[in-house]
Write a protein that holds these residues in place. Structure first.
Motif, short mmCIF file in Angstrom:
data_model
loop_
_atom_site.label_atom_id
_atom_site.label_comp_id
_atom_site.label_asym_id
_atom_site.label_seq_id
_atom_site.Cartn_x
_atom_site.Cartn_y
_atom_site.Cartn_z
N LEU A 83 -16.33 5.50 -1.80
CA LEU A 83 -15.15 6.31 -2.11
C LEU A 83 -14.88 6.34 -3.61
N PRO A 100 -5.72 3.80 -5.31
CA PRO A 100 -6.23 4.00 -3.94
C PRO A 100 -6.60 2.66 -3.30
N CYS A 101 -6.33 2.56 -1.99
CA CYS A 101 -6.59 1.32 -1.26
C CYS A 101 -7.47 1.60 -0.05
N SER A 102 -8.36 0.65 0.23
CA SER A 102 -9.14 0.65 1.47
C SER A 102 -8.71 -0.57 2.27
N ARG A 108 -10.09 0.83 -7.52
CA ARG A 108 -9.72 0.87 -6.10
C ARG A 108 -9.44 -0.56 -5.65
N ASN A 164 -14.98 10.00 -5.34
CA ASN A 164 -13.72 10.48 -5.92
C ASN A 164 -13.61 10.22 -7.42
N THR A 170 0.81 -1.21 0.00
CA THR A 170 0.00 0.00 0.00
C THR A 170 0.85 1.27 0.00
N GLU A 179 -13.25 7.45 -9.05
CA GLU A 179 -12.07 6.60 -9.27
C GLU A 179 -12.39 5.48 -10.25
#
Length: 412
Positions: free
Chosen positions: A82, A55-57, A91, A86, A49, A88
């Protein structure tokens, strides 16, 4: 195998590059990272990460209620939200300790399939403990939706390059990176083994997944099996040593210990499946640190006792082979004839065999190894004497068994 990142000064296992390569591919499968406690799964994710371009959750199920299946859906929804907010295109959702939630695989299947139908590019990485994770959900519920990255205990080149362990230190203390700083104080090292590795596995990890009616007996089975690593011991004799439990219960607990990559009851090689099933098991730890948690010999005492050091080397070789068997998919067995002549380790993949004899320099007859080679020369593709009298351990612990089994030309 190892590199040092300039920013974090942390060693990177080869699994990191595998994960990076797979996650850049189009969304096809859930990536499942499996391995026993303290082998670096969480560190791998931190390293991933830190430099991820996407992007990472990241969430952990550690501490979440066992029956709180809604937690997974909630975290999945957070990642989707998210992406929308955003705008994106992609993700990555990462969930650690996923196996701690009951029926996790059914929820994961539902959410993954929903994203697939909606053409949502939400990629998923799950982390869990060893082969129990496969048996408790992957194969039955998520078939065709996942691929695995299996992380085993650290091997000799890794412990040497990362911490400067000598071969003798690796043989005795095994492959736990978190315990490497403590090997100079063996009492402290044993306490850390108990408190940070053994206790959590036996009192938390296994009990959260398996119904164990007698946890005290499970611990006794593990201790005895570890002490007798690289020795044959029947279930009846083990019951006598423990003085508790039934033979079927002891056998079932050994199976669980094998599934959690602690100890394996290796079977005797026989061409007949019936002969194999009826054989007396040879106990073998997956990491020599387990054997030496209870060893009455200190490191220095073990090194200067030829008989004891021979047992140490044989057990360390067996631990290495078990680790490789998980990733390279072969069986690890042993062989003994009616005259008690033995070949220490027999690797089996399909009809192909590799014979291995452990020699630490002690006066030990290897006639069983020679007899096994003669008896099954039509199936043996390779054979090794590992140790000072054969292939040095430094070279043996770097062998690529996938490639050895692929070779068509048989070498005796």
């Amino acid at each position: 195998m190892w590199t040092i990142t300039e920013e974090t000064n942390m060693y990177e296992r080869q699994h990191l590059q595998i994960l990076k390569s797979r996650i850049t591919e189009p969304r096809r499968a859930i990536q499942v990272i499996m391995g026993p406690r303290q082998v670096g799964k969480s560190t791998l994710i931190d390293q991933f990460t830190e430099k991820a371009d996407v992007p990472c959750s990241l969430f952990s199920a550690d501490g979440v209620g066992k029956n709180n299946t809604e937690w997974i859906s909630e975290k999945w929804h957070e990642a989707r939200t998210l992406m929308i907010l955003n705008k994106e295109p992609e993700r990555i959702l990462i969930i650690d300790e996923i196996q701690k939630i009951s029926l996790w695989s059914e929820v994961v299947k539902k959410e993954w399939d929903r994203d697939t139908r909606d053409k949502r590019n939400l990629k998923v990485i799950l982390l869990g403990s060893s082969r129990l994770l496969i048996q408790k959900g992957l194969e039955e519920t998520l078939a065709g939706r996942f691929e695995t990255i299996k992380m085993g205990y650290w091997e000799w080149p890794e412990m040497h390059d990362a911490f400067g362990l000598t071969m003798e230190e690796f043989v005795y203390f095994g492959g736990f990176p978190g315990l490497a700083p403590y090997i100079g104080d063996e009492e402290r090292w044993r306490d850390m083994m108990e408190d940070s590795i053994i206790n959590p596995i036996l009192t938390r990890d296994i009990l959260e997944i398996e119904e164990i009616r007698n946890p005290a007996l499970l611990r006794q089975v593990f201790e005895v099996a570890s002490i007798y690593s690289a020795h044959e011991l029947s279930m009846t004799k083990m019951q006598g040593v423990i003085n508790s439990g039934t033979v079927p219960t002891i056998g079932s607990y050994l199976k669980i210990l094998d599934e959690t990559m602690l100890v394996k009851p290796m079977l005797k090689y026989e061409p007949s499946a019936v002969g194999t099933r009826n054989s007396v098991p040879k106990l073998q730890t997956y990491n020599n640190a387990f054997k030496n948690r209870w060893n009455e010999h200190s490191f220095k005492e073990a090194m200067t006792n030829r008989t004891e050091w021979g047992r140490q080397v044989e057990s360390a070789i067996g631990a290495f082979l078990l680790g490789r068997s998980v990733t390279d998919k072969f069986d690890v067995m042993y062989w003994r004839n009616d005259k008690k002549k033995e070949c220490d380790y027999v690797l089996k993949k399909g009809e192909r065999l590799i014979a291995i004899e452990a020699k630490s320099g002690s006066a030990r007859n290897d006639s069983g190894y020679q007899e096994f080679k003669d008896k099954y020369k039509g199936s043996i593709v390779h054979s090794f004497i590992a140790g000072p009298e054969g292939l040095p351990l430094e070279d043996f612990f770097r062998l690529n068994f996938k490639e050895l089994f692929k070779q068509t030309e048989k070498i005796s």
